[in-house]
Design a protein around this motif. Structure first.
Motif, PDB file in Angstrom:
ATOM      1  N   VAL A 119      -2.696  -0.234  -5.192  1.00  0.00           N
ATOM      2  CA  VAL A 119      -2.180  -1.237  -4.268  1.00  0.00           C
ATOM      3  C   VAL A 119      -1.830  -2.487  -5.057  1.00  0.00           C
ATOM      4  N   GLY A 177       1.764   6.015  -5.403  1.00  0.00           N
ATOM      5  CA  GLY A 177       0.361   6.260  -5.082  1.00  0.00           C
ATOM      6  C   GLY A 177      -0.606   5.880  -6.177  1.00  0.00           C
ATOM      7  N   ASN A 180       0.566   6.679   2.391  1.00  0.00           N
ATOM      8  CA  ASN A 180      -0.530   7.555   2.804  1.00  0.00           C
ATOM      9  C   ASN A 180      -1.896   6.904   2.623  1.00  0.00           C
ATOM     10  N   HIS A 181      -1.934   5.618   2.363  1.00  0.00           N
ATOM     11  CA  HIS A 181      -3.195   4.892   2.215  1.00  0.00           C
ATOM     12  C   HIS A 181      -3.924   4.867   3.559  1.00  0.00           C
ATOM     13  N   LEU A 214       0.840  -1.195   0.000  1.00  0.00           N
ATOM     14  CA  LEU A 214       0.000   0.000   0.000  1.00  0.00           C
ATOM     15  C   LEU A 214       0.879   1.249   0.000  1.00  0.00           C
ATOM     16  N   PRO A 215       0.434   2.329  -0.650  1.00  0.00           N
ATOM     17  CA  PRO A 215       1.162   3.598  -0.506  1.00  0.00           C
ATOM     18  C   PRO A 215       1.172   4.009   0.963  1.00  0.00           C
ATOM     19  N   TYR A 254      -4.828  -6.167   6.118  1.00  0.00           N
ATOM     20  CA  TYR A 254      -5.590  -5.596   5.009  1.00  0.00           C
ATOM     21  C   TYR A 254      -6.666  -6.609   4.608  1.00  0.00           C
ATOM     22  N   VAL A 291       3.284   1.443  -6.696  1.00  0.00           N
ATOM     23  CA  VAL A 291       2.561   1.552  -5.420  1.00  0.00           C
ATOM     24  C   VAL A 291       3.106   2.738  -4.630  1.00  0.00           C
ATOM     25  N   ALA A 305      -2.766   2.073   5.743  1.00  0.00           N
ATOM     26  CA  ALA A 305      -1.325   1.836   5.791  1.00  0.00           C
ATOM     27  C   ALA A 305      -0.833   1.462   7.189  1.00  0.00           C
ATOM     28  N   GLU A 328     -10.411  -0.443  -4.647  1.00  0.00           N
ATOM     29  CA  GLU A 328      -9.049   0.010  -4.894  1.00  0.00           C
ATOM     30  C   GLU A 328      -8.700   0.044  -6.384  1.00  0.00           C
TER      31      GLU A 328
END
Length: 298
Positions: free
Chosen positions: A233, A230, A170-171, A167-168, A179, A227, A174, A187
């Motif tokens: 995912v 951004g 800033n997700h 995941l980025p 998950y 990823v 995160a 997504e």
């Protein structure tokens, strides 16, 4: 039949051109073309065709290619057995491998193997399941380090590895503990190695997950960087990122999934001597690596 011409043909097919093959092997392009023409004359029909985009295998060439590969492999095996009788271990071995294993574990294993058997040339091709199992069927690989798929051969399990989500940073999830895979329907998914029978594709199919593939990439590191940028995912095995450092959050999945990495080999008993020794070194090397990090074999 002159197997050197067969080997040259295989090099041309891999390189995609006469000139690239000539440059790599120290021939002239005309010399390579004459050798292939001589082989075609010996067999009785054209094996390669040419277009403005490059060379291609003719229909007849595709039909006989597995036999030519087998001829080269049989000669290699004969030379290796002869070397063994003389008290030497020599030859070429061709290995297909997952990217993660090839990058993180094989270098130190190959180093130890080469110190013991410097006359053996090890050729590693990093690829996905479809390429590896096709290569085993065609005789292009002596063995592959992968996950199990139905095939006619022997399977040697090596280790378990956890499948994780990328995941980025800033997700919104995160910093979550896990998950949930059902979240994928919301997504932008980046699929690594599409159409290659990956563990990612198999897990998503098994879990009946609805998702949208927004991007694809044929390289795992490129997927990781996408990823990080951004764009979405993705999913992979944890070993893949063992040496990577980036702005990517790596989370276990819910439900959890693991894969068993092992060695797929056409026949462990009838494998060439150098291949048997290499398999032994891989088993021993991975056992030592796992012990050093507190894991055990499956």
């Amino acid at each position: 039949m002159n197997t050197e011409k067969c080997r040259l043909l295989l090099q041309v097919i891999q390189a995609g051109s006469f000139s690239s093959t000539a440059e790599r092997l120290g021939y002239t392009p005309s010399g390579v073309m004459r050798a292939i023409a001589s082989l075609e004359k010996e067999i009785g029909f054209p094996l390669l065709g040419r277009t403005a985009q490059g060379i291609y295998l003719t229909r007849e060439g595709q039909a006989v290619l597995p036999y030519l590969r087998r001829l080269v492999r049989d000669e290699d095996a004969l030379l290796q057995y002869s070397a063994q009788i003389r008290g030497l271990t020599a030859g070429d071995i061709y290995i297909g491998s997952y990217f993660s294993v090839a990058a993180n574990w094989l270098p130190q294993i190959i180093q130890a193997f080469q110190q013991a058997y410097p006359a053996v040339h090890v050729h590693i091709e990093e690829c996905a399941n479809k390429v590896m199992y096709d290569g085993l069927e065609e005789g292009r690989f002596d063995c592959c380090i992968t996950t199990w798929r139905p095939f006619s051969g022997d399977w040697i399990p090596l280790c378990e590895d956890e499948m994780v989500m990328w995941l980025p940073e800033n997700h919104p999830l995160a910093r979550a503990k896990v998950y949930p895979l059902k979240q994928l329907c919301h997504e932008s998914f980046i699929e690594p190695l599409p159409q290659q029978d990956t563990d990612v594709a198999r897990i998503l199919k098994e879990e009946h997950i609805s998702y949208e593939t927004r991007y694809t990439a044929i390289d795992n590191y490129t997927t990781y960087r996408m990823v990080e940028a951004g764009l979405g995912v993705s999913m992979n095995n944890r070993l893949m990122t063992a040496q990577w450092r980036g702005r990517v959050a790596i989370l276990p999945m819910e439900p959890a999934h693991t894969i068993t990495i092992g060695i797929a080999i056409p026949s462990r008993e009838s494998a060439a001597p150098a291949v048997k020794k290499f398999v032994h070194y891989v088993q021993k090397g991975i056992s030592q690596i796992l012990a050093s990090i507190g894991q055990s074999k499956p």
